[in-house]
Design an enzyme around this catalytic site. Sequence first.
Site, PDB file in Angstrom:
ATOM      1  CB  CYS A 122      40.586  27.807  57.002  1.00 15.22           C
ATOM      2  SG  CYS A 122      40.887  26.043  57.278  1.00 15.22           S
ATOM      3  CG  HIS A 258      41.843  28.524  53.371  1.00 19.47           C
ATOM      4  ND1 HIS A 258      43.020  28.156  53.984  1.00 19.47           N
ATOM      5  CD2 HIS A 258      41.012  27.441  53.485  1.00 19.47           C
ATOM      6  CE1 HIS A 258      42.911  26.918  54.443  1.00 19.47           C
ATOM      7  NE2 HIS A 258      41.706  26.470  54.147  1.00 19.47           N
ATOM      8  CG  ASN A 289      43.911  23.272  54.461  1.00 20.22           C
ATOM      9  OD1 ASN A 289      44.196  24.191  55.225  1.00 20.22           O
ATOM     10  ND2 ASN A 289      42.659  22.901  54.243  1.00 20.22           N
TER      11      ASN A 289
END
Length: 333
Positions: A122, A258, A289
């Site tokens: 990420c 993020h 996500n």
Amino acid sequence: MAKIKPSKGAPYARILGVGGYRPTRVVPNEVILETIESSDEWIRSRSGIETRHWASDEETVAQMSIEASGKAIADAGISVEQIGGVIVSTVSHFKQTPAVATEIADKLGTDRAAAFDISAGCAGFGYGLTLAKGMIVEGSAEYVLVIGVERLSDLTDLEDRATAFLFGDGAGAVVVGPSQEPAIGPTVWGSEGDKSDTIKQTVPWTDYRDGTVEKFPAITQEGQAVFRWAVFEMAKVAQQALDAAGITADDLDVFIPHQANVRIIDSMVKTLKLPEHVTVARDIRTTGNTSAASIPLAMERLLATGEAKSGDTALVIGFGAGLVYAATVVTLP
């Protein structure tokens, strides 16, 4: 002793254009509830996620990247042939070699651009952005394409109550090019490998190949441990990025973390004491996500909706499996 000729790059680098691609299939929480015992209210309260996008067979890592990249190149106002580097951050391209970046560079029509993949979870977009900045300032490329792309639906265990609702698919891309003034700040990045077990692939590919396990590998995580780390440690990293750029929270226009969990985002906003005027990306609500794709996708949406504008000062921070992290301050394209 011979003297090596110094590099002649640009004095600075900046993001010149951004593009995103979200798969056509929108998956509401009700679909996730078919395989786990939970509720729509629980998922929303724990993560903020209402829907996510899942890719079809045709929406490959390469194809989504090409779609996002085309938009970013057009937004930057340059030609494909001017791209001298293609950096792709992904953990869901299932061919060990060659790098998917080479396929993307070829299909886009670049003139033999340097092309390679990176695996930084990420935080991958931040890692790629930093590498691109270095290439431009060093002079090995004039324009570099940085792509974050994932098909995490391929690595989701739909029976895992802790992660089944989290992940989505998509691609985000930016063009990084020369600048006469600083527009990408110093990067604060690093890793904490002693915590690598908190986010990981369930088993190695070889275990599945050899029949040691029958279930296809998936991404798993220790939710509470990740939450605590992100909230307490990543707020410190974000502050360090502000300090490195020589600005304060009051100078910010936009915060693009993020998109891991809306509670993490809200906690970071509080810890950093961000003023009310700062626009905060919460793209996770409808995108889920998407790991390396989450920051450029959120950036693209903020600019497209007018919530952020060209020239705004933004703090971006990615963090995840490894555990790795990267934060910097940028001027939006």
